[in-house]
Design a protein around this motif. Structure first.
Motif, PDB file in Angstrom:
ATOM      1  N   LEU A 287       0.833  -1.219   0.000  1.00 52.65           N
ATOM      2  CA  LEU A 287       0.000   0.000   0.000  1.00 52.65           C
ATOM      3  C   LEU A 287       0.860   1.258   0.000  1.00 52.65           C
ATOM      4  O   LEU A 287       0.559   2.224  -0.707  1.00 52.65           O
ATOM      5  CB  LEU A 287      -0.940   0.011   1.203  1.00 52.65           C
ATOM      6  N   PHE A 288       1.921   1.247   0.808  1.00 52.72           N
ATOM      7  CA  PHE A 288       2.814   2.398   0.871  1.00 52.72           C
ATOM      8  C   PHE A 288       3.499   2.640  -0.466  1.00 52.72           C
ATOM      9  O   PHE A 288       3.578   3.772  -0.942  1.00 52.72           O
ATOM     10  CB  PHE A 288       3.850   2.198   1.982  1.00 52.72           C
ATOM     11  N   ALA A 289       3.991   1.571  -1.091  1.00 49.68           N
ATOM     12  CA  ALA A 289       4.644   1.713  -2.396  1.00 49.68           C
ATOM     13  C   ALA A 289       3.648   2.197  -3.440  1.00 49.68           C
ATOM     14  O   ALA A 289       3.980   3.032  -4.284  1.00 49.68           O
ATOM     15  CB  ALA A 289       5.270   0.387  -2.823  1.00 49.68           C
ATOM     16  N   LEU A 290       2.437   1.699  -3.373  1.00 44.19           N
ATOM     17  CA  LEU A 290       1.420   2.046  -4.361  1.00 44.19           C
ATOM     18  C   LEU A 290       0.915   3.471  -4.195  1.00 44.19           C
ATOM     19  O   LEU A 290       0.828   4.220  -5.160  1.00 44.19           O
ATOM     20  CB  LEU A 290       0.253   1.060  -4.253  1.00 44.19           C
ATOM     21  N   ALA A 291       0.581   3.856  -2.989  1.00 45.88           N
ATOM     22  CA  ALA A 291      -0.116   5.137  -2.780  1.00 45.88           C
ATOM     23  C   ALA A 291       0.615   6.085  -1.839  1.00 45.88           C
ATOM     24  O   ALA A 291       0.047   7.095  -1.434  1.00 45.88           O
ATOM     25  CB  ALA A 291      -1.511   4.859  -2.242  1.00 45.88           C
ATOM     26  N   GLY A 292       1.852   5.795  -1.515  1.00 48.47           N
ATOM     27  CA  GLY A 292       2.597   6.648  -0.597  1.00 48.47           C
ATOM     28  C   GLY A 292       2.865   8.044  -1.120  1.00 48.47           C
ATOM     29  O   GLY A 292       3.116   8.961  -0.343  1.00 48.47           O
ATOM     30  N   GLY A 293       2.772   8.209  -2.436  1.00 49.30           N
ATOM     31  CA  GLY A 293       2.952   9.549  -3.006  1.00 49.30           C
ATOM     32  C   GLY A 293       1.948  10.534  -2.443  1.00 49.30           C
ATOM     33  O   GLY A 293       2.241  11.725  -2.283  1.00 49.30           O
ATOM     34  N   VAL A 294       0.773  10.050  -2.088  1.00 53.16           N
ATOM     35  CA  VAL A 294      -0.244  10.908  -1.484  1.00 53.16           C
ATOM     36  C   VAL A 294       0.221  11.367  -0.103  1.00 53.16           C
ATOM     37  O   VAL A 294       0.018  12.525   0.269  1.00 53.16           O
ATOM     38  CB  VAL A 294      -1.591  10.154  -1.379  1.00 53.16           C
ATOM     39  N   LEU A 295       0.860  10.477   0.645  1.00 52.07           N
ATOM     40  CA  LEU A 295       1.387  10.849   1.956  1.00 52.07           C
ATOM     41  C   LEU A 295       2.519  11.867   1.845  1.00 52.07           C
ATOM     42  O   LEU A 295       2.686  12.714   2.717  1.00 52.07           O
ATOM     43  CB  LEU A 295       1.882   9.601   2.704  1.00 52.07           C
ATOM     44  N   VAL A 296       3.270  11.773   0.770  1.00 50.99           N
ATOM     45  CA  VAL A 296       4.378  12.710   0.565  1.00 50.99           C
ATOM     46  C   VAL A 296       3.855  14.133   0.368  1.00 50.99           C
ATOM     47  O   VAL A 296       4.526  15.091   0.721  1.00 50.99           O
ATOM     48  CB  VAL A 296       5.266  12.247  -0.621  1.00 50.99           C
ATOM     49  N   TRP A 297       2.639  14.255  -0.144  1.00 50.25           N
ATOM     50  CA  TRP A 297       2.046  15.588  -0.278  1.00 50.25           C
ATOM     51  C   TRP A 297       1.918  16.247   1.092  1.00 50.25           C
ATOM     52  O   TRP A 297       2.125  17.439   1.236  1.00 50.25           O
ATOM     53  CB  TRP A 297       0.665  15.495  -0.921  1.00 50.25           C
TER      54      TRP A 297
ATOM     55  N   ALA B 262       2.153  11.391  -9.102  1.00 52.66           N
ATOM     56  CA  ALA B 262       1.951  12.072  -7.818  1.00 52.66           C
ATOM     57  C   ALA B 262       3.104  13.027  -7.531  1.00 52.66           C
ATOM     58  O   ALA B 262       2.881  14.172  -7.111  1.00 52.66           O
ATOM     59  CB  ALA B 262       1.806  11.048  -6.694  1.00 52.66           C
ATOM     60  N   TYR B 263       4.319  12.581  -7.781  1.00 52.31           N
ATOM     61  CA  TYR B 263       5.478  13.448  -7.543  1.00 52.31           C
ATOM     62  C   TYR B 263       5.516  14.617  -8.526  1.00 52.31           C
ATOM     63  O   TYR B 263       5.871  15.729  -8.154  1.00 52.31           O
ATOM     64  CB  TYR B 263       6.779  12.652  -7.594  1.00 52.31           C
ATOM     65  N   ALA B 264       5.142  14.377  -9.769  1.00 55.00           N
ATOM     66  CA  ALA B 264       5.113  15.468 -10.754  1.00 55.00           C
ATOM     67  C   ALA B 264       4.110  16.541 -10.330  1.00 55.00           C
ATOM     68  O   ALA B 264       4.403  17.738 -10.411  1.00 55.00           O
ATOM     69  CB  ALA B 264       4.757  14.919 -12.135  1.00 55.00           C
ATOM     70  N   LEU B 265       2.958  16.113  -9.860  1.00 51.91           N
ATOM     71  CA  LEU B 265       1.958  17.075  -9.388  1.00 51.91           C
ATOM     72  C   LEU B 265       2.445  17.825  -8.152  1.00 51.91           C
ATOM     73  O   LEU B 265       2.209  19.028  -8.013  1.00 51.91           O
ATOM     74  CB  LEU B 265       0.633  16.369  -9.092  1.00 51.91           C
ATOM     75  N   LEU B 266       3.122  17.133  -7.264  1.00 44.82           N
ATOM     76  CA  LEU B 266       3.663  17.763  -6.069  1.00 44.82           C
ATOM     77  C   LEU B 266       4.712  18.805  -6.429  1.00 44.82           C
ATOM     78  O   LEU B 266       4.701  19.924  -5.904  1.00 44.82           O
ATOM     79  CB  LEU B 266       4.260  16.714  -5.135  1.00 44.82           C
ATOM     80  N   ILE B 267       5.607  18.468  -7.338  1.00 48.00           N
ATOM     81  CA  ILE B 267       6.648  19.415  -7.766  1.00 48.00           C
ATOM     82  C   ILE B 267       6.009  20.622  -8.438  1.00 48.00           C
ATOM     83  O   ILE B 267       6.394  21.768  -8.187  1.00 48.00           O
ATOM     84  CB  ILE B 267       7.665  18.712  -8.695  1.00 48.00           C
ATOM     85  N   ARG B 268       5.028  20.370  -9.269  1.00 49.40           N
ATOM     86  CA  ARG B 268       4.312  21.464  -9.948  1.00 49.40           C
ATOM     87  C   ARG B 268       3.652  22.383  -8.935  1.00 49.40           C
ATOM     88  O   ARG B 268       3.721  23.616  -9.055  1.00 49.40           O
ATOM     89  CB  ARG B 268       3.283  20.864 -10.893  1.00 49.40           C
ATOM     90  N   LYS B 269       3.014  21.812  -7.921  1.00 53.81           N
ATOM     91  CA  LYS B 269       2.349  22.593  -6.880  1.00 53.81           C
ATOM     92  C   LYS B 269       3.348  23.450  -6.130  1.00 53.81           C
ATOM     93  O   LYS B 269       3.108  24.623  -5.861  1.00 53.81           O
ATOM     94  CB  LYS B 269       1.641  21.643  -5.923  1.00 53.81           C
ATOM     95  N   ARG B 270       4.507  22.884  -5.802  1.00 52.79           N
ATOM     96  CA  ARG B 270       5.516  23.628  -5.070  1.00 52.79           C
ATOM     97  C   ARG B 270       6.112  24.766  -5.891  1.00 52.79           C
ATOM     98  O   ARG B 270       6.420  25.825  -5.378  1.00 52.79           O
ATOM     99  CB  ARG B 270       6.620  22.701  -4.576  1.00 52.79           C
ATOM    100  N   ARG B 271       6.264  24.520  -7.178  1.00 53.22           N
ATOM    101  CA  ARG B 271       6.789  25.578  -8.044  1.00 53.22           C
ATOM    102  C   ARG B 271       5.815  26.748  -8.157  1.00 53.22           C
ATOM    103  O   ARG B 271       6.214  27.887  -8.216  1.00 53.22           O
ATOM    104  CB  ARG B 271       7.098  25.015  -9.446  1.00 53.22           C
ATOM    105  N   ARG B 272       4.523  26.431  -8.213  1.00 54.25           N
ATOM    106  CA  ARG B 272       3.499  27.480  -8.253  1.00 54.25           C
ATOM    107  C   ARG B 272       3.512  28.302  -6.978  1.00 54.25           C
ATOM    108  O   ARG B 272       3.310  29.518  -7.015  1.00 54.25           O
ATOM    109  CB  ARG B 272       2.117  26.876  -8.462  1.00 54.25           C
ATOM    110  N   LYS B 273       3.719  27.653  -5.840  1.00 54.99           N
ATOM    111  CA  LYS B 273       3.756  28.366  -4.557  1.00 54.99           C
ATOM    112  C   LYS B 273       4.913  29.350  -4.518  1.00 54.99           C
ATOM    113  O   LYS B 273       4.797  30.426  -3.963  1.00 54.99           O
ATOM    114  CB  LYS B 273       3.907  27.373  -3.405  1.00 54.99           C
ATOM    115  N   ARG B 274       6.037  28.953  -5.075  1.00 51.71           N
ATOM    116  CA  ARG B 274       7.223  29.824  -5.067  1.00 51.71           C
ATOM    117  C   ARG B 274       7.054  31.035  -5.965  1.00 51.71           C
ATOM    118  O   ARG B 274       7.630  32.077  -5.728  1.00 51.71           O
ATOM    119  CB  ARG B 274       8.448  29.047  -5.517  1.00 51.71           C
ATOM    120  N   SER B 275       6.263  30.869  -7.019  1.00 52.17           N
ATOM    121  CA  SER B 275       6.099  31.972  -7.988  1.00 52.17           C
ATOM    122  C   SER B 275       5.196  33.057  -7.490  1.00 52.17           C
ATOM    123  O   SER B 275       4.432  33.003  -6.648  1.00 52.17           O
ATOM    124  CB  SER B 275       5.522  31.430  -9.292  1.00 52.17           C
TER     125      SER B 275
END
Length: 123
Positions: free
Chosen positions: A19-29, A110-123
């Protein structure tokens, strides 16, 4: 602690790892530093699936079951409800490769979306 209880605990651990390997990207958010644990878990899960390896937890669990006098995976709540999900019958090599690819692509997204979100916050 009995071998049966240890084997059941390993089966639960195995399921949680999947489960962690499959959906852990959500937890990383929520907890970005968890990526240091999640990325190796994804890499391991995908690698094992792609190359048809057996996870080390599987033989350990089976050995504990044999030591407890069990033959395979019979009886018990954990065995009945989780076993088919973790070790489905008829799992083909193609299905293993597809599942490894699914885990990798899902988490890359999931990681691509997270990186995109963080870049938007910085801008």
């Amino acid at each position: 602690m009995s071998n049966r209880v240890l084997a059941d605990a390993i089966l639960v651990l195995h399921g949680l790892f999947i489960l962690f390997a499959l959906a852990g990207g959500v937890l990383v958010w929520r907890w970005p530093r968890l990526a240091w644990l999640h990325l190796p878990a994804v890499a391991w899960a995908a690698w094992v699936a792609w190359f048809g390896w057996e996870c080390p937890l599987t033989p350990l669990e089976n050995e504990l079951r044999r030591a407890a006098g069990q033959a395979g995976y019979s009886g018990g709540f954990i065995d009945h409800y989780l076993l088919g999900v973790i070790y489905p019958e008829g799992l083909t090599r193609g299905a293993q490769i597809a599942s490894g690819t699914f885990v990798a692509v899902l988490n890359l997204g999931a990681y691509a979306l997270l990186i995109r979100k963080r870049r938007r916050k910085r801008s």
